[in-house]
Design an enzyme around this catalytic site. Structure first.
Site, PDB file in Angstrom:
ATOM      1  N   ASP A   1       0.837  -1.199   0.000  1.00  0.00           N
ATOM      2  CA  ASP A   1       0.000   0.000   0.000  1.00  0.00           C
ATOM      3  C   ASP A   1       0.876   1.254   0.000  1.00  0.00           C
ATOM      4  O   ASP A   1       2.081   1.204   0.301  1.00  0.00           O
ATOM      5  CB  ASP A   1      -0.899  -0.040   1.246  1.00  0.00           C
ATOM      6  CG  ASP A   1      -2.206   0.702   1.060  1.00  0.00           C
ATOM      7  OD1 ASP A   1      -2.310   1.511   0.125  1.00  0.00           O
ATOM      8  OD2 ASP A   1      -3.122   0.474   1.875  1.00  0.00           O
TER       9      ASP A   1
ATOM     10  N   ASP B   1     -10.546   1.587  -3.670  1.00  0.00           N
ATOM     11  CA  ASP B   1     -11.086   1.278  -2.350  1.00  0.00           C
ATOM     12  C   ASP B   1     -12.609   1.207  -2.382  1.00  0.00           C
ATOM     13  O   ASP B   1     -13.238   0.905  -1.373  1.00  0.00           O
ATOM     14  CB  ASP B   1     -10.678   2.360  -1.345  1.00  0.00           C
ATOM     15  CG  ASP B   1      -9.315   2.083  -0.736  1.00  0.00           C
ATOM     16  OD1 ASP B   1      -8.763   0.995  -0.989  1.00  0.00           O
ATOM     17  OD2 ASP B   1      -8.805   2.958  -0.012  1.00  0.00           O
TER      18      ASP B   1
HETATM   19  C1  DGJ Z   1      -5.860   1.673   1.856  1.00  0.00           C
HETATM   20  C2  DGJ Z   1      -6.163   0.478   1.010  1.00  0.00           C
HETATM   21  O1  DGJ Z   1      -6.542   0.868  -0.250  1.00  0.00           O
HETATM   22  C3  DGJ Z   1      -7.215  -0.363   1.707  1.00  0.00           C
HETATM   23  O2  DGJ Z   1      -7.605  -1.429   0.899  1.00  0.00           O
HETATM   24  C4  DGJ Z   1      -6.661  -0.840   3.007  1.00  0.00           C
HETATM   25  O3  DGJ Z   1      -5.591  -1.715   2.785  1.00  0.00           O
HETATM   26  C5  DGJ Z   1      -6.218   0.330   3.850  1.00  0.00           C
HETATM   27  N1  DGJ Z   1      -5.359   1.223   3.132  1.00  0.00           N
HETATM   28  C6  DGJ Z   1      -5.521  -0.129   5.095  1.00  0.00           C
HETATM   29  O4  DGJ Z   1      -5.005   0.899   5.807  1.00  0.00           O
END
Ligand code: DGJ
Length: 695
Positions: free
Chosen positions: A436, A501
């Site tokens: 991430d 997301d």
């Molecule tokens: C952002 C990501 O896009 C999410 O899927 C998740 O992993 C969160 N961060 C976790 O902090």
């Protein structure tokens, strides 16, 4: 004059002069004299122009009279070398293309342009400082000319939870510019643009596409000059002072990747997909259906609950269990702990081994989340090494999500993170890493306080490459707050992207449609989320969520233990449906059909995958909004084999009531293209799935 022949296009290059000039990029020309192409297109002297018009070369020069944005900008501290004019020094064939070396003895610079043509056109350029004083580079942006009739643009807008939104723009004159300074590919401006004949569609019109295979700051320009000439220019955006070439040093651009089709956007995007599929990193084994714990438990990590979640997931047909954020250091919420890549004894008193063993005993792989480029001020790492943050000395650092970027261009910080992640992967049975990146760059000061985004992007690549080399069996996913790092640079070192997301199936229809214009389905993370979307609050049936997510690398991201029996059965059926069609979904040619419009706005999307041999196809029609008419227009499917008969069957989606009267009909490819099939009336935010098999 060099004539290159690719899979879908020809390129004619004039390499006789200073910097190579593409005189034709487009439809195949056959066996012709390419010199005549150049002669036919020679631009005459204009009454108010220079006597010899400056060519739109691969790196157009202000010094040669080019009136648009120069491909190379920079200078020496004395102010000289700011407008070079190169002379060709060597032309060397390379596999699939040519390399041209040009030198400017006055500016004391060397330029190397490499151009290859296969499924895609790839252009890479390199500038070297031949002088004995530093050369301050401002930008090196490869440039691809387009014909005058490519006068409509398709660009992409976006933001968090709404990535890859296609936008049509007339491009009669003037320019369109998108710049990104976020230090990642960005949600807002993915470096991707298409141009085509006015009104080009998925199956008609000439289309050219350009993408910059790079995961950092960038600039993308579409420009039409007053003399009517057009070009697309793509390159890394450099902050002031960011790259200074010492004597003998050089700078190389990321690849600019071009695609072309004479038959619309769908076929043009196959070039990008084929390039992805030809990369050494491209996954060959079936993409395991995964469960991601994020929207199921967030930071509420509890081994017993996670084990129960894993058991339930396995029973549903899930093949990989991914433990998201919250397992390490003091990371009990999103304000602390980043940088402390050791298993938290507070939540995992016996380490991760018992959970991993449980997951493995269920026949699933284990995956884990990390965010290696970051540090929270509230972390042991920051307390020990505040000087490792990528900030500009003298200013209060700007946090984002409570975190700072770690300066990975520093050898000590790099080695620390590498060792921590290496240990994590060496000590545990981990098959997959979700990587991430949640904070944009802002005042990202590297060594000596100078701009550090360029060095950081290269360090990110190095770190990932080194981990991959040390752990060749581990797959990686590129995530940056969802779809903030989706590009063909990172996809040379990752097996998946987290597309967004947003797990809302309606939003995902547009997001995935846009993303499918760059990447194939097997790389596109797509999850079945909870009935009520956590990011939009919308409610969707499982049928609609499954129909949407199945056209990617499928995952489940919800608390599967909270489902009732009927819902669990439907989810298991959806997973099994995806697994049944996975070989086709993840190997065939992605097809999109032009949206059904309600006024200007799309009300229906149709898309699918045709097998390469055109003997099988899977196609979805999705009613995204209420239509102008009660019935959507018949779904026409161009591009199958005209004389081939196809058995057309509705695939029952779990829990759906949509019913197609023609189930079991055999229609030829010609019939499917000419009149198609009448889709039934559908509620908004629902859809129908068809499977076609050659008979
Ligand atoms: C952002 C990501 O896009 C999410 O899927 C998740 O992993 C969160 N961060 C976790 O902090």
């Amino acid at each position: 004059m060099i004539h290159l022949r690719g899979a879908t296009s020809d390129v004619v290059v004039d390499a006789a002069h200073g910097v190579p000039v593409i005189v034709h990029w487009g439809a195949p020309l056959g066996d012709v004299d390419p010199t005549n192409t150049a002669r036919a297109l020679g631009r005459p002297h204009l009454p108010v122009g220079l006597d010899v018009p400056g060519p739109t070369s691969l790196v157009p020069e202000h010094g040669s009279g080019f009136q648009g944005r120069p491909g190379l900008t920079g200078h020496r501290h004395s102010g000289t070398a700011w407008a070079p004019r190169f002379a060709v020094e060597a032309v060397t064939p390379v596999e699939g293309g040519v390399e041209v070396v040009s030198v400017d003895p006055v500016a004391e610079l060397r330029l190397v342009c490499t151009l290859t043509l296969g499924e895609v056109l790839r252009v890479r350029t390199r500038v070297a400082n031949l002088g004995d004083t530093p050369y301050q580079l401002s930008g090196l942006h490869p440039t691809l000319p387009l014909p005058a009739h490519a006068s409509e643009l398709l660009t992409f807008d976006g933001r968090w939870i709404r990535e890859f939104h296609p936008v049509r723009r007339e491009w009669g004159s003037g320019s369109w510019l998108a710049e990104d300074r976020s230090g990642r590919t960005s949600h807002e401006h993915p470096p991707l643009v298409f141009a085509g004949t006015p009104g080009f569609g998925e199956w008609h019109g000439e289309v050219w596409g350009v993408h910059l295979a790079w995961s950092g700051n960038h600039s993308l320009l579409a420009d039409c000059l007053p003399d009517g000439s057009r070009y697309l220019q793509a390159g890394e955006l450099l902050h002031p002072g960011e790259v200074c070439l010492e004597p003998g040093a050089d700078y190389e651009t990321p690849d600019v990747v071009g695609v072309y089709s004479a038959e619309g956007l769908t076929a043009a995007t196959w070039g990008f997909h084929r390039m992805c599929r030809s990369l050494p990193v491209h996954p060959e084994r079936p993409r395991p259906v995964l469960l991601n714990t994020w929207e199921a438990v967030y930071f509420d990590h509890d081994t017993a609950r996670l084990e129960a979640l894993a058991s339930t997931a396995a029973a549903l047909g899930v093949e990989r269990f991914v433990l998201d954020d919250g397992w390490f250091g003091g990371r009990r919420d999103d304000r602390r702990g980043l940088g402390d890549w050791w298993v938290s004894p507070d939540v995992y008193p016996h380490g991760l081994e018992p959970l991993i063993a449980h997951v493995r005993s269920l026949g699933m792989e284990f995956g884990i989340w990390v965010e290696p480029e970051m540090v929270n001020p509230d972390s042991d790492l920051f307390r020990a090494h505040p000087e490792w943050a990528l900030v500009t000395p003298g200013y209060e650092p700007l946090t984002g999500r409570g975190q700072l970027v770690l300066d990975l261009a520093r050898a000590d910080a790099f080695a620390h993170v590498l060792e921590a992640l290496d240990r994590l992967l060496a000590d545990h049975d981990i098959a997959f890493v979700k990587w991430d990146m949640n904070r944009k760059h802002a005042q990202a000061g590297g060594a000596g306080g100078g701009a550090g985004s360029h060095a950081q992007t290269l360090a990110f690549y190095r770190l990932l490459d080194e981990l991959r080399a040390r752990h060749p069996g581990v797959e990686f996913e590129s995530c940056a707050s969802g779809g903030g790092r989706v590009d063909l640079g990172v996809l040379q070192r990752a097996e998946r992207v987290w597309t967004s997301d947003c797990n809302d199936a309606l939003e995902r229809q547009t997001i995935q449609r846009g993303a499918s214009m760059l990447i194939p389905p097997e790389l596109m993370g797509a999850h079945i989320g909870p009935a009520r979307s956590h990011t939009t609050g919308r409610m969707h049936s499982l049928a609609f969520r499954a129909l949407t997510a199945m056209f990617g690398h499928l995952g489940v991201e919800l608390d599967v233990m909270a489902l009732d029996e009927a819902e669990s059965e439907q989810l298991a059926a959806a997973i099994s449906l995806h697994r049944r069609f996975r070989p086709l979904l993840h190997s065939g040619d992605v097809v999109r059909f032009d949206p059904v419009l309600n006024g200007q706005a799309p009300a229906g999307f149709a898309h699918g995958v045709y097998s390469a041999d055109r003997r099988e196809a899977i196609v979805a029609y999705v009613q995204t909004a209420s239509g102008l008419s009660l019935l959507p227009p018949p779904l026409r499917l161009p591009g199958l084999s005209c004389d081939q008969g196809y058995l057309v069957e509705q695939v029952p989606l779990p829990g759906t009531w949509a019913h197609w009267e023609g189930n079991g009909l055999v229609l030829s490819g010609a019939q499917l293209a000419a009149h198609g099939i009448q889709v039934p009336h559908l509620n908004p935010e629902s859809g129908i799935l068809f499977h076609l098999t050659a008979v």
